[in-house]
Design a protein around this motif. Structure first.
Motif, PDB file in Angstrom:
ATOM      1  N   LEU A  17       0.828  -1.210   0.000  1.00  0.00           N
ATOM      2  CA  LEU A  17       0.000   0.000   0.000  1.00  0.00           C
ATOM      3  C   LEU A  17       0.858   1.254   0.000  1.00  0.00           C
ATOM      4  CD1 LEU A  17      -2.963  -0.683   2.441  1.00  0.00           C
ATOM      5  CD2 LEU A  17      -3.013  -0.526  -0.033  1.00  0.00           C
ATOM      6  N   THR A  18       0.767   2.011  -1.077  1.00  0.00           N
ATOM      7  CA  THR A  18       1.319   3.361  -1.093  1.00  0.00           C
ATOM      8  C   THR A  18       0.255   4.272  -0.496  1.00  0.00           C
ATOM      9  OG1 THR A  18       0.360   3.769  -3.254  1.00  0.00           O
ATOM     10  CG2 THR A  18       2.599   2.879  -3.221  1.00  0.00           C
ATOM     11  N   ARG A  19       0.566   5.551  -0.337  1.00  0.00           N
ATOM     12  CA  ARG A  19      -0.427   6.470   0.227  1.00  0.00           C
ATOM     13  C   ARG A  19      -1.666   6.562  -0.670  1.00  0.00           C
ATOM     14  NH1 ARG A  19       1.238  12.534   1.706  1.00  0.00           N
ATOM     15  NH2 ARG A  19       2.924  11.395   2.682  1.00  0.00           N
ATOM     16  N   GLU A  20      -1.427   6.598  -1.984  1.00  0.00           N
ATOM     17  CA  GLU A  20      -2.535   6.696  -2.936  1.00  0.00           C
ATOM     18  C   GLU A  20      -3.394   5.423  -2.931  1.00  0.00           C
ATOM     19  OE1 GLU A  20      -2.780   9.794  -5.415  1.00  0.00           O
ATOM     20  OE2 GLU A  20      -2.234  10.090  -3.322  1.00  0.00           O
ATOM     21  N   ARG A  21      -2.729   4.292  -2.873  1.00  0.00           N
ATOM     22  CA  ARG A  21      -3.457   3.018  -2.844  1.00  0.00           C
ATOM     23  C   ARG A  21      -4.276   2.890  -1.566  1.00  0.00           C
ATOM     24  NH1 ARG A  21       0.581  -1.717  -5.039  1.00  0.00           N
ATOM     25  NH2 ARG A  21       0.656  -1.065  -7.213  1.00  0.00           N
ATOM     26  N   GLU A  22      -3.721   3.396  -0.483  1.00  0.00           N
ATOM     27  CA  GLU A  22      -4.423   3.346   0.793  1.00  0.00           C
ATOM     28  C   GLU A  22      -5.660   4.254   0.747  1.00  0.00           C
ATOM     29  OE1 GLU A  22      -1.869   3.755   4.182  1.00  0.00           O
ATOM     30  OE2 GLU A  22      -3.567   3.891   5.554  1.00  0.00           O
ATOM     31  N   ALA A  23      -5.532   5.402   0.091  1.00  0.00           N
ATOM     32  CA  ALA A  23      -6.672   6.312  -0.054  1.00  0.00           C
ATOM     33  C   ALA A  23      -7.777   5.645  -0.877  1.00  0.00           C
ATOM     34  CB  ALA A  23      -6.221   7.613  -0.714  1.00  0.00           C
ATOM     35  N   LEU A  24      -7.384   4.904  -1.902  1.00  0.00           N
ATOM     36  CA  LEU A  24      -8.347   4.160  -2.721  1.00  0.00           C
ATOM     37  C   LEU A  24      -9.038   3.077  -1.888  1.00  0.00           C
ATOM     38  CD1 LEU A  24      -9.535   3.412  -5.555  1.00  0.00           C
ATOM     39  CD2 LEU A  24      -7.565   1.891  -5.828  1.00  0.00           C
ATOM     40  N   LEU A  25      -8.248   2.384  -1.082  1.00  0.00           N
ATOM     41  CA  LEU A  25      -8.795   1.343  -0.202  1.00  0.00           C
ATOM     42  C   LEU A  25      -9.810   1.946   0.773  1.00  0.00           C
ATOM     43  CD1 LEU A  25      -8.670  -1.619   0.885  1.00  0.00           C
ATOM     44  CD2 LEU A  25      -6.887  -0.835   2.445  1.00  0.00           C
ATOM     45  N   ASP A  26      -9.459   3.092   1.365  1.00  0.00           N
ATOM     46  CA  ASP A  26     -10.370   3.766   2.304  1.00  0.00           C
ATOM     47  C   ASP A  26     -11.703   4.104   1.628  1.00  0.00           C
ATOM     48  OD1 ASP A  26      -8.550   3.614   4.321  1.00  0.00           O
ATOM     49  OD2 ASP A  26      -7.798   5.654   4.075  1.00  0.00           O
ATOM     50  N   LEU A  27     -11.598   4.614   0.408  1.00  0.00           N
ATOM     51  CA  LEU A  27     -12.783   4.975  -0.378  1.00  0.00           C
ATOM     52  C   LEU A  27     -13.682   3.747  -0.558  1.00  0.00           C
ATOM     53  CD1 LEU A  27     -13.128   7.777  -1.890  1.00  0.00           C
ATOM     54  CD2 LEU A  27     -12.558   6.545  -3.971  1.00  0.00           C
ATOM     55  N   PHE A  28     -13.048   2.636  -0.870  1.00  0.00           N
ATOM     56  CA  PHE A  28     -13.748   1.383  -1.128  1.00  0.00           C
ATOM     57  C   PHE A  28     -14.415   0.851   0.142  1.00  0.00           C
ATOM     58  CE2 PHE A  28     -13.631  -3.303  -2.004  1.00  0.00           C
ATOM     59  CZ  PHE A  28     -14.508  -3.291  -3.074  1.00  0.00           C
ATOM     60  N   VAL A  29     -13.647   0.837   1.234  1.00  0.00           N
ATOM     61  CA  VAL A  29     -14.133   0.280   2.502  1.00  0.00           C
ATOM     62  C   VAL A  29     -15.313   1.095   3.039  1.00  0.00           C
ATOM     63  CG1 VAL A  29     -13.486  -0.093   4.931  1.00  0.00           C
ATOM     64  CG2 VAL A  29     -11.948  -0.829   3.109  1.00  0.00           C
ATOM     65  N   GLN A  30     -15.277   2.411   2.815  1.00  0.00           N
ATOM     66  CA  GLN A  30     -16.298   3.283   3.386  1.00  0.00           C
ATOM     67  C   GLN A  30     -17.594   3.331   2.572  1.00  0.00           C
ATOM     68  OE1 GLN A  30     -13.995   6.856   3.790  1.00  0.00           O
ATOM     69  NE2 GLN A  30     -12.709   5.870   5.342  1.00  0.00           N
ATOM     70  N   SER A  31     -17.575   2.796   1.357  1.00  0.00           N
ATOM     71  CA  SER A  31     -18.761   2.888   0.511  1.00  0.00           C
ATOM     72  C   SER A  31     -19.698   1.710   0.738  1.00  0.00           C
ATOM     73  CB  SER A  31     -18.340   2.917  -0.959  1.00  0.00           C
ATOM     74  OG  SER A  31     -19.492   2.904  -1.771  1.00  0.00           O
ATOM     75  N   ASP A  32     -21.006   1.963   0.671  1.00  0.00           N
ATOM     76  CA  ASP A  32     -21.962   0.859   0.791  1.00  0.00           C
ATOM     77  C   ASP A  32     -22.630   0.583  -0.560  1.00  0.00           C
ATOM     78  OD1 ASP A  32     -23.462   3.114   0.598  1.00  0.00           O
ATOM     79  OD2 ASP A  32     -24.643   2.785   2.419  1.00  0.00           O
TER      80      ASP A  32
END
Ligand SMILES: [Zn+2]
Ligand SMILES: [Zn+2]
Ligand SMILES: [Zn+2]
Length: 141
Positions: A17-32
């Motif tokens: 996980l780079t910072r950008e990849r982590e931001a993408l992961l956060d976006l994904f995890v938080q969406s329903d």
């Protein structure tokens, strides 16, 4: 599932996980909701996450492999939604693409004689309560 566990699972798949990849992961995890890889890519760009479409595909592929994403085939397109790791089912709204997890297992048909069931899958597709209210001309909501 906490984020450290997710990060560990990704590392085991050689996805760093780079910072950008982590931001993408956060976006994904938080969406329903479920989105196609191209839609996830567009959402990332809207959120100023500079990441390529290839990386979006790769993250979704790895998450699916470790059971943290589920692909849904709807009208010829594959949409992905975030999932907790353990066994469950889904209700998918075909209007707003919201995905709800269902933890009750259905009655399943008997397998052919001599066959043994190892796993089962069931996802329900329809219209969520909110979207039904939006569509009804007599709705007072
Ligand atoms: Zn799920
Ligand atoms: Zn809906
Ligand atoms: Zn089940």
């Amino acid at each position: 599932m906490d984020k450290q566990t997710i990060v560990k699972l990704l590392h085991q798949q050689n996805f760093r996980l780079t910072r950008e990849r982590e931001a993408l992961l956060d976006l994904f995890v938080q969406s329903d909701k479920m989105y196609t890889p191209a839609q996830w890519h567009a959402l990332a760009q809207q959120a100023n996450v500079q990441i390529g479409l290839t990386t979006v595909y790769r993250l979704l592929e790895v998450l699916t492999k470790v059971g943290l994403a589920t692909p849904f085939l709807v009208e010829g397109s594959i949409y992905y939604a975030f999932c907790e790791g353990h066994h469950h089912h889904h209700f998918v709204c075909l209007q707003c693409h919201a995905v709800e997890d269902l933890y009750e297992c259905p009655n399943i048909p008997s397998p052919p004689q001599g066959c043994r069931i190892e796993q089962h899958k069931l996802d329900l597709f329809g219209t969520c309560e909110q979207c039904q209210q939006k569509k009804s001309p007599y709705s007072h909501h």
